[in-house]
Design an enzyme around this catalytic site. Structure first.
Site, short mmCIF file in Angstrom:
data_model
loop_
_atom_site.label_atom_id
_atom_site.label_comp_id
_atom_site.label_asym_id
_atom_site.label_seq_id
_atom_site.Cartn_x
_atom_site.Cartn_y
_atom_site.Cartn_z
CD GLU A 170 -2.89 -1.36 0.36
OE1 GLU A 170 -2.86 -0.66 -0.66
OE2 GLU A 170 -3.77 -2.22 0.57
CG HIS B 69 -0.31 0.37 -4.14
ND1 HIS B 69 -1.36 -0.35 -3.61
CD2 HIS B 69 0.33 -0.51 -4.95
CE1 HIS B 69 -1.34 -1.59 -4.08
NE2 HIS B 69 -0.33 -1.70 -4.89
CE1 TYR C 231 -1.82 6.33 -7.66
CE2 TYR C 231 -1.83 5.79 -5.32
CZ TYR C 231 -2.32 5.60 -6.59
OH TYR C 231 -3.30 4.67 -6.81
CG HIS D 229 -5.07 -5.46 -1.60
ND1 HIS D 229 -4.32 -4.32 -1.46
CD2 HIS D 229 -4.21 -6.43 -1.99
CE1 HIS D 229 -3.05 -4.59 -1.76
NE2 HIS D 229 -2.97 -5.87 -2.09
FE LIG Z 1 -2.98 0.26 -2.31
FE LIG Z 2 -5.02 -2.29 -1.08
#
Ligand SMILES: [Fe+2]
Ligand SMILES: [Fe+2]
Length: 369
Positions: free
Chosen positions: A116, A120, A124, A237
């Site tokens: 996460e 992720h 960004y 997820h």
């Molecule tokens: Fe994520």
């Molecule tokens: Fe996630």
């Protein structure tokens, strides 16, 4: 929150008292019929933010209007906030709440937790670092810290994680407590998982609208590739945590289930109102708010289905450009596909001693102001 009068039904032994307190994860035995499948899928999808070069997008980015750039960046900023807390507390707290011996389930959730923020949210930031100046990035994050709707959304979701976090602590370290029952604990656990699925399957997906809108038109394709990799992760997820939530929900009696459904729909409608206002703030300047809200409702229905409930919003026609982004064969809407055709795994090589000598004259940033 916990009722203060009930007695605990299953006080736990303090740790370190019995020689059988600790055991190891034995992957030779399946913990349940699906967790090892999710384990395999998660690991086969692993990727790193730096695997995708973003330079190829710059020509297109530089030709976009300021309104479009701002909407694109603010939307990714919302996703950044959500991913940050899903990694920092959401997934870890749900993992911690599982029974001590559910090591495989914990491993899967911990792996998801690592993706996460470290992958992720970092991705960004990589997009911001490629497209924007440091000043613009700082202003963007400041905007997120000041935006009331985003802050409300965060507090609604993270609030359920914090309640469960407290229960986890009390259950583990104050086993003689008499402040809550096992059912109170299960309720907090289910609520946190429900919020988690809303975040994964609903809020994240709604944020994928704009990058997919560009990707579907052949623009900002490298950022679109990153979004496709993230989207594939979030899809499993939401499925996995939704499945765990359903197991817990089935353990409640009917009156409790009705009460919890009431809580869930209340959360859903509050989150919808906050998102709708946030969507207007971000997308009114580019005249897409109406279209994005349709996608928000579409994803709310998907999240409810992951939790085992019927959709609440009527079927509406989602922008076909965006749906194409979700449906392409190389992408993940079949949930268990392998990496997309456009994806190339990073090549790695063994470290050498000279890799650890750094030229101090080259430090000091990347030249952007
Ligand atoms: Fe994520
Ligand atoms: Fe996630």
């Amino acid at each position: 929150m916990a009722k203060q009068t009930k007695k605990s039904t299953t006080p736990r032994k303090p740790h370190f008292e019995s020689p059988t307190d600790f055991d190891g994860a034995n992957w030779n035995t399946m913990e349940d019929p699906y967790t090892q499948f999710f384990y395999e899928q998660n690991l086969s999808q692993f990727w790193r933010p730096e695997d995708i070069s973003l330079q190829g997008d710059l020509n297109v980015w530089n030709m976009l209007s300021d309104d479009i750039k701002l909407a694109y960046a603010r939307n990714l900023l919302v996703l950044t906030f959500l991913d940050t807390y899903q990694g920092d507390i959401g997934m870890p707290v749900v993992s911690r709440s599982l029974d001590d011996k559910q090591h495989q389930r914990k491993a899967v959730l911990n792996f998801m937790a690592a993706m996460e923020n470290a992958v992720h949210a970092k991705s960004y930031s990589n997009i911001f670092m490629t497209y924007m100046t440091t000043n613009d990035i700082n202003e963007l994050f400041a905007w997120g810290e000041q935006n009331k709707n985003l802050q409300h959304i965060m507090s609604l979701i993270v609030g359920t994680y914090e309640v469960l976090d407290r229960y986890n602590y009390l259950r583990q370290y104050e086993p003689g407590h008499d402040h809550f029952s096992e059912e109170d604990f299960k309720e907090a656990q289910w609520k946190a998982m429900t919020a988690s699925v809303f975040l994964e399957t609903w809020l994240f997906y709604s944020g994928f609208y704009y990058p997919l809108y560009f990707y579907g038109q052949g623009k900002l394709m490298q950022a679109g590739e990153i979004i496709n990799l993230i989207l594939r992760d979030e899809s499993i997820h939401g499925l996995y945590v939704g499945r765990l939530a359903q197991e817990i929900f089935e353990g409640f009696d009917t009156p409790k289930q009705e009460e919890l459904k009431g809580w869930m729909f209340n959360l859903l409608h509050t989150l919808y109102r906050e998102q709708a206002e946030l969507v207007e703030t971000i997308y009114d300047p580019v005249e897409l708010a109406h279209d994005v809200k349709i996608f928000v409702r579409y994803n709310a229905n998907k999240a409810l289905m992951n939790l085992g409930f019927e959709p609440v919003y009527p079927n509406e026609e989602v922008n076909p450009v965006v749906l194409n982004g979700l449906n392409t064969e190389t992408k993940t809407m079949d949930y268990f596909s392998m990496k997309g055709n456009g994806y190339q795994k990073m090549r790695s090589e063994a470290l050498k001693d000279q890799d650890f000598f750094f030229d101090s004259t080259k430090s000091g940033g990347d030249g952007r102001d």
